[in-house]
Motif scaffolding. Sequence first.
Motif, PDB file in Angstrom:
ATOM      1  N   PHE A 267      29.652  33.728  28.605  1.00  0.00           N
ATOM      2  CA  PHE A 267      29.820  34.539  29.823  1.00  0.00           C
ATOM      3  C   PHE A 267      31.011  35.470  29.691  1.00  0.00           C
ATOM      4  N   VAL A 268      32.114  34.978  29.147  1.00  0.00           N
ATOM      5  CA  VAL A 268      33.296  35.827  28.975  1.00  0.00           C
ATOM      6  C   VAL A 268      32.974  36.994  28.050  1.00  0.00           C
ATOM      7  N   ARG A 269      32.221  36.747  26.997  1.00  0.00           N
ATOM      8  CA  ARG A 269      31.839  37.835  26.091  1.00  0.00           C
ATOM      9  C   ARG A 269      30.947  38.846  26.805  1.00  0.00           C
ATOM     10  N   TRP A 270      29.994  38.336  27.569  1.00  0.00           N
ATOM     11  CA  TRP A 270      29.126  39.250  28.318  1.00  0.00           C
ATOM     12  C   TRP A 270      29.955  40.063  29.313  1.00  0.00           C
ATOM     13  N   LEU A 271      30.872  39.413  30.000  1.00  0.00           N
ATOM     14  CA  LEU A 271      31.671  40.085  31.012  1.00  0.00           C
ATOM     15  C   LEU A 271      32.577  41.139  30.381  1.00  0.00           C
ATOM     16  N   ASP A 272      33.196  40.811  29.260  1.00  0.00           N
ATOM     17  CA  ASP A 272      34.050  41.787  28.584  1.00  0.00           C
ATOM     18  C   ASP A 272      33.240  43.021  28.187  1.00  0.00           C
ATOM     19  N   HIS A 273      32.046  42.802  27.660  1.00  0.00           N
ATOM     20  CA  HIS A 273      31.202  43.929  27.242  1.00  0.00           C
ATOM     21  C   HIS A 273      30.791  44.759  28.459  1.00  0.00           C
ATOM     22  N   ALA A 274      30.392  44.073  29.537  1.00  0.00           N
ATOM     23  CA  ALA A 274      29.963  44.792  30.740  1.00  0.00           C
ATOM     24  C   ALA A 274      31.111  45.585  31.345  1.00  0.00           C
ATOM     25  N   ARG A 275      32.287  45.010  31.386  1.00  0.00           N
ATOM     26  CA  ARG A 275      33.439  45.736  31.923  1.00  0.00           C
ATOM     27  C   ARG A 275      33.721  46.994  31.102  1.00  0.00           C
ATOM     28  N   ALA A 276      33.707  46.839  29.776  1.00  0.00           N
ATOM     29  CA  ALA A 276      34.059  47.953  28.908  1.00  0.00           C
ATOM     30  C   ALA A 276      33.063  49.101  29.019  1.00  0.00           C
ATOM     31  N   HIS A 277      31.802  48.778  29.304  1.00  0.00           N
ATOM     32  CA  HIS A 277      30.769  49.811  29.304  1.00  0.00           C
ATOM     33  C   HIS A 277      30.362  50.292  30.694  1.00  0.00           C
ATOM     34  N   ARG A 278      30.680  49.521  31.723  1.00  0.00           N
ATOM     35  CA  ARG A 278      30.197  49.898  33.054  1.00  0.00           C
ATOM     36  C   ARG A 278      31.313  50.230  34.032  1.00  0.00           C
ATOM     37  N   LEU A 279      32.531  49.825  33.721  1.00  0.00           N
ATOM     38  CA  LEU A 279      33.652  50.080  34.623  1.00  0.00           C
ATOM     39  C   LEU A 279      34.536  51.185  34.088  1.00  0.00           C
ATOM     40  N   ARG A 280      35.089  51.972  35.009  1.00  0.00           N
ATOM     41  CA  ARG A 280      36.160  52.917  34.696  1.00  0.00           C
ATOM     42  C   ARG A 280      37.272  52.627  35.691  1.00  0.00           C
ATOM     43  N   LEU A 281      38.418  52.256  35.159  1.00  0.00           N
ATOM     44  CA  LEU A 281      39.552  51.925  36.012  1.00  0.00           C
ATOM     45  C   LEU A 281      40.317  53.184  36.377  1.00  0.00           C
ATOM     46  N   VAL A 282      41.186  53.046  37.391  1.00  0.00           N
ATOM     47  CA  VAL A 282      41.976  54.189  37.840  1.00  0.00           C
ATOM     48  C   VAL A 282      43.449  53.901  37.571  1.00  0.00           C
ATOM     49  N   PRO A 283      44.249  54.919  37.375  1.00  0.00           N
ATOM     50  CA  PRO A 283      45.680  54.715  37.128  1.00  0.00           C
ATOM     51  C   PRO A 283      46.325  53.887  38.238  1.00  0.00           C
ATOM     52  N   GLY A 284      47.125  52.917  37.830  1.00  0.00           N
ATOM     53  CA  GLY A 284      47.781  52.027  38.780  1.00  0.00           C
ATOM     54  C   GLY A 284      47.021  50.744  39.021  1.00  0.00           C
ATOM     55  N   LEU A 285      45.725  50.743  38.672  1.00  0.00           N
ATOM     56  CA  LEU A 285      44.908  49.533  38.830  1.00  0.00           C
ATOM     57  C   LEU A 285      44.305  49.131  37.485  1.00  0.00           C
ATOM     58  N   GLU A 286      45.083  49.321  36.442  1.00  0.00           N
ATOM     59  CA  GLU A 286      44.654  48.896  35.117  1.00  0.00           C
ATOM     60  C   GLU A 286      44.560  47.361  35.062  1.00  0.00           C
ATOM     61  N   HIS A 287      43.955  46.855  34.006  1.00  0.00           N
ATOM     62  CA  HIS A 287      43.990  45.410  33.783  1.00  0.00           C
ATOM     63  C   HIS A 287      45.455  45.004  33.596  1.00  0.00           C
ATOM     64  N   PRO A 288      45.897  43.910  34.238  1.00  0.00           N
ATOM     65  CA  PRO A 288      47.320  43.537  34.113  1.00  0.00           C
ATOM     66  C   PRO A 288      47.737  43.224  32.685  1.00  0.00           C
ATOM     67  N   GLY A 289      46.785  42.851  31.834  1.00  0.00           N
ATOM     68  CA  GLY A 289      47.135  42.559  30.445  1.00  0.00           C
ATOM     69  C   GLY A 289      47.048  43.746  29.519  1.00  0.00           C
ATOM     70  N   ASP A 290      46.654  44.892  30.030  1.00  0.00           N
ATOM     71  CA  ASP A 290      46.518  46.103  29.219  1.00  0.00           C
ATOM     72  C   ASP A 290      47.897  46.495  28.678  1.00  0.00           C
TER      73      ASP A 290
END
Length: 271
Positions: free
Chosen positions: A238-261
């Motif tokens: 599930f974590v692998r699926w979620l990571d792939h889905a986030r990378a391909h379907r989400l676009r983050l906005v400045p200030g709301l990046e992933h905290p670990g980025d």
Amino acid sequence: MTGGHGHGHPVAGHGHAVAGYAPVTGDPVAPGVGPVLGWLDGIPLPRAELDRRLGALRAGPRSSALPAPGTAEDRQLTRWVAQVVLTEELCAAEAATRGLDPGAAPPVRLDQRAAVELGSIAAAAYEGSAAVRAVYQAVTADVTVAPAQAAAYRRSTARPPAGPVWRLRTPDGEFDAEPESLPADLAQALRSAVAGQTVTAGPWTATLVARHEPEPDPQPDPLRPSAGLLESARRLAFVRWLDHARAHRLRLVPGLEHPGDPAQPDNHHRH
């Protein structure tokens, strides 16, 4: 992507993309929406739910434990909550695409191992969102553990069989003890004692009340995965699926990046 950059490579002067994280290439404001939480499949998500949750935290019983407003830690908390909401929104969209009906199931509580394996963001989303749990079930329904992996896991986690336990009575009271935990002379004397017999060995005196022999453990099929091993494999999938889905379907906005980025300014865990 309407209103945001659909590509995942760095965009000079606007955003960035880092391997392992959704790209920070979305516009922070969208016409007809206002402030944006993030972009999912090209659609801007209003920031209102993030602000509602942050307000609830600030007004809640644990507000005194939260970081001071305006600090780097406060901004990291905002990013973390944003990622939880985005994960829930992503899974709600996926559930709709798959024709799943999550219903309105109440929140659940993961055990510590499951929460660690999922990661704090996915774990919080899983606990709070029926849609996340429904997608988890669908995504991991066909996960299996190879027999060789199951056998290797059993070998690495095998414990020696449990030994006998003696119930003893001494002037200090009754207690249970394994023979190996007793003074050697006292243990030797008790080995030949019968229930109710008192023995003395050097300065030690004890009465053997009873002997408890351990129940033999059932011998599992060494090639069949345990429930715990299978659930760990499902969480990893599930974590692998979620990571792939986030990378391909989400676009983050400045200030709301992933905290670990590592590219965002408040991440101090740089390597």
